[in-house]
Each structure stands twice: as C-alpha cells, then as structure tokens.
Design an enzyme around this catalytic site. Structure first.
Site, mmCIF file in Angstrom:
data_model
loop_
_atom_site.group_PDB
_atom_site.id
_atom_site.type_symbol
_atom_site.label_atom_id
_atom_site.label_comp_id
_atom_site.label_asym_id
_atom_site.label_seq_id
_atom_site.Cartn_x
_atom_site.Cartn_y
_atom_site.Cartn_z
ATOM 1 N N GLY A 143 0.822 -1.201 0.000
ATOM 2 C CA GLY A 143 0.000 0.000 0.000
ATOM 3 C C GLY A 143 0.854 1.248 0.000
ATOM 4 O O GLY A 143 0.523 2.255 0.648
ATOM 5 N N ARG A 177 0.631 5.846 -1.807
ATOM 6 C CA ARG A 177 0.287 7.166 -1.279
ATOM 7 C C ARG A 177 0.152 7.076 0.237
ATOM 8 O O ARG A 177 0.248 6.004 0.825
ATOM 9 C CB ARG A 177 -1.012 7.671 -1.897
ATOM 10 C CG ARG A 177 -2.197 6.759 -1.655
ATOM 11 C CD ARG A 177 -3.466 7.300 -2.276
ATOM 12 N NE ARG A 177 -4.603 6.416 -2.013
ATOM 13 C CZ ARG A 177 -5.876 6.760 -2.210
ATOM 14 N NH1 ARG A 177 -6.174 7.972 -2.655
ATOM 15 N NH2 ARG A 177 -6.846 5.914 -1.947
ATOM 16 N N VAL A 234 -2.610 -7.520 -2.835
ATOM 17 C CA VAL A 234 -2.280 -8.303 -1.640
ATOM 18 C C VAL A 234 -3.335 -9.348 -1.309
ATOM 19 O O VAL A 234 -3.072 -10.244 -0.496
ATOM 20 C CB VAL A 234 -2.047 -7.402 -0.411
ATOM 21 C CG1 VAL A 234 -0.852 -6.489 -0.631
ATOM 22 C CG2 VAL A 234 -3.291 -6.611 -0.046
ATOM 23 N N ASN A 238 1.142 -2.517 5.304
ATOM 24 C CA ASN A 238 0.390 -1.269 5.456
ATOM 25 C C ASN A 238 -0.901 -1.244 4.658
ATOM 26 O O ASN A 238 -1.820 -0.498 5.005
ATOM 27 C CB ASN A 238 1.280 -0.100 5.018
ATOM 28 C CG ASN A 238 0.503 1.173 4.797
ATOM 29 O OD1 ASN A 238 0.099 1.849 5.740
ATOM 30 N ND2 ASN A 238 0.256 1.517 3.528
ATOM 31 N N SER A 267 -4.613 -0.360 14.155
ATOM 32 C CA SER A 267 -5.384 0.852 14.411
ATOM 33 C C SER A 267 -5.885 0.823 15.846
ATOM 34 O O SER A 267 -6.092 -0.251 16.427
ATOM 35 C CB SER A 267 -6.568 0.933 13.451
ATOM 36 O OG SER A 267 -7.458 1.970 13.822
ATOM 37 N N TYR A 312 -14.039 -2.797 10.002
ATOM 38 C CA TYR A 312 -12.693 -2.239 10.053
ATOM 39 C C TYR A 312 -12.023 -2.582 11.377
ATOM 40 O O TYR A 312 -10.866 -3.035 11.411
ATOM 41 C CB TYR A 312 -12.762 -0.720 9.868
ATOM 42 C CG TYR A 312 -11.426 -0.037 9.918
ATOM 43 C CD1 TYR A 312 -10.535 -0.138 8.852
ATOM 44 C CD2 TYR A 312 -11.052 0.720 11.027
ATOM 45 C CE1 TYR A 312 -9.301 0.494 8.893
ATOM 46 C CE2 TYR A 312 -9.819 1.361 11.074
ATOM 47 C CZ TYR A 312 -8.951 1.246 10.005
ATOM 48 O OH TYR A 312 -7.726 1.866 10.048
ATOM 49 N N ALA A 334 -12.622 -5.011 13.441
ATOM 50 C CA ALA A 334 -12.319 -6.439 13.522
ATOM 51 C C ALA A 334 -11.097 -6.793 12.691
ATOM 52 O O ALA A 334 -10.243 -7.585 13.106
ATOM 53 C CB ALA A 334 -13.529 -7.247 13.064
ATOM 54 N N LYS A 371 -8.566 -4.864 11.936
ATOM 55 C CA LYS A 371 -7.351 -4.336 12.539
ATOM 56 C C LYS A 371 -6.987 -5.088 13.824
ATOM 57 O O LYS A 371 -5.796 -5.247 14.142
ATOM 58 C CB LYS A 371 -7.504 -2.841 12.808
ATOM 59 C CG LYS A 371 -7.515 -2.003 11.538
ATOM 60 C CD LYS A 371 -6.246 -2.202 10.719
ATOM 61 C CE LYS A 371 -6.164 -1.283 9.530
ATOM 62 N NZ LYS A 371 -4.891 -1.428 8.776
ATOM 63 N N ILE A 391 -5.047 10.036 11.746
ATOM 64 C CA ILE A 391 -3.902 10.447 10.944
ATOM 65 C C ILE A 391 -4.426 11.189 9.716
ATOM 66 O O ILE A 391 -5.419 10.797 9.099
ATOM 67 C CB ILE A 391 -3.055 9.234 10.518
ATOM 68 C CG1 ILE A 391 -2.681 8.388 11.752
ATOM 69 C CG2 ILE A 391 -1.813 9.688 9.773
ATOM 70 C CD1 ILE A 391 -1.904 9.123 12.813
#
Length: 256
Positions: free
Chosen positions: A31, A34, A76, A102, A154, A168, A170, A172, A201
């Site tokens: 990832g 960017r 990935v 990432n 996260s 999300y 779960a 992470k 972030i």
C-alpha cells in the site's frame, strides 16, 4: 590553579540512537502508492534500504528514489500476485529483510447493512493480505536469521472503533493479533514482529470528518511522517529487543 579534570572535558554519556541497519537491506512496503505507505517507503529509502513500493497503481507523485526505490504491482488479496511481486523483488535485490504490512481500506457502514461481500473485502485487504505477505517472506528471513515485520493496525482494533466501523475494527484487531503470533513463533530466529495502532492520521481515510483535531489532546492530527518515524525505529537494529508490541500513535486520543 588546578583544574578539575571532570569539568575540563565535555561530559561523556550515551550517544543518540541513529536507528541503523538499513543500508543494503531489502524492504517491502504494501500500500505504498500514497499516504502512510508512501511516507514509510520514502523514509526507508532515505536511510539506505532498497525498497519495493507495492500497490495496485503507480505511486503519486511519481517516485524519485533512484536505484533504491521501485514500484512493484501487487494485489495483496491474491496469492499468485503476492508471490509474483516478492519474486520480482528477490530477483532484483535479494532476500527481503523488512516487511511493512500497510495496505488497507476503510469505510463506515452499520453492521446490519454490511454485506458478506463487503465484510470479506475488508478482511481480505486488511488481514489476509498481511498474512499472505508475511507467510511469503518468513522462510527466507528465518534462513538468514534476521527480519523485521511491522503491521499497521489501528486504535479501532483495540476499541472496536468509532460508530459503524465493526468490519474495520475487527480487521485491525486481527492484524495486530497476527503480528503478536508471528513474534512468538519467530523470536528465536532473529525476527521481530510488531504493530502500530494509529488514530486520526491526516490521510484520505479521515478526510471530511469534522473537528478531528479537537478530539486529540496534543491538538493536531497525526501525519504520515509520524507513522514513518515509528516504523523506522521498529525496523531498525536498535529495536531488536522489541517484539510482539502494539505501539499507540494517537496524540493521546487513546491512553490504555
């Protein structure tokens, strides 16, 4: 008049850490087109690592990393694509010593409205992708008795996240548990595995969410460079006694 020798010479003491061990190492960042991934990959290149920027699309802005940084296409979630990408890296530079998992996606959706397809996509990118990449590099790392893995988790993986982010959170939580499991299994082989737990972030993921800085005790959003600095530390030789750790990077947003 005599002079005290202790006051005549500068005080001696430990030197500042340089966070070394990158020169000549081969690193892969997923990832990396960017945002956080790009900042991490750029930081590794700047410290001398030959770094593969894995992503679905060419980095923006275009790379200017000379011979030390190359884009490699990779999905990935696809085992064949992962194997092909790492084979390209190995044929170009040799054995991978540093892997930064990432790659990730994020969306807000009520659990009752989350389809199985959407749930599976979140898990495929955020968790299964990390598993496939780690599984691909660990045998060679074990053979060379050196490796550094860093996973981007996260704070949502600790708390469940904000409202309507169950998938999300779960995903992470799973990647951070994976990092710990790898740490336990591979510690005796000179391999460390750690995770970061960022929050708020300043990337596209949080664009449009109002007044985020007001929720953070230090008074600002985190920047990709903040994450990159932590990755550099955990991937350095100086961090060789740290493994199985989840490091919070959130400006005091979550103190646990």
């Amino acid at each position: 008049m005599s002079t005290d020798s202790a006051s005549a010479a500068p005080a001696s003491g430990p030197t500042a850490p340089v966070f070394g061990g990158f020169e000549g190492r081969v690193a892969v960042v997923t990832g990396a087109g960017r945002g956080i991934g790009r900042a991490v990959a750029d930081a590794l290149v700047a410290r001398g690592a030959r770094t593969a920027y894995l992503d679905l699309a060419e980095p923006e802005p275009p790379l200017d990393a000379g011979e030390r940084g190359h884009f490699v296409h990779c999905d990935v979630t696809d085992e064949i694509s992962v194997d092909a990408a790492f084979t390209t890296v190995e044929e170009t530079w040799g054995t991978v010593s540093i892997l930064v998992n990432n790659a990730g996606i994020f969306w807000i959706r009520p659990l009752a409205e989350t389809s199985l397809e959407a749930w599976n996509q979140m898990m495929a990118v955020n968790t299964t992708g990390a598993f496939l990449c780690a599984r691909r590099v660990l045998p060679a790392m074990r053979a060379q008795r050196y490796g550094r893995l860093v996973a981007l988790g996260s704070s949502a993986g600790k708390t469940g996240g904000a409202k309507e982010t169950a998938a999300y959170g779960a995903s992470k939580a799973a990647i951070m548990a994976l990092a710990k499991s790898i740490a336990t299994e591979y510690a005796a082989d000179g391999i460390t595995s750690n995770a970061l737990a960022p929050a708020l972030i300043n990337t596209d993921m949080v664009a449009g969410i109002a007044d985020l800085a007001g929720r953070i005790p230090v008074g600002r959003l985190g920047e990709p460079a903040d994450i990159a600095a932590a990755v550099v530390f955990l991937a350095s030789e100086e961090a060789g006694f740290i493994t199985g750790e989840v490091m919070d990077i959130n400006g005091g947003f979550l103190i646990d």
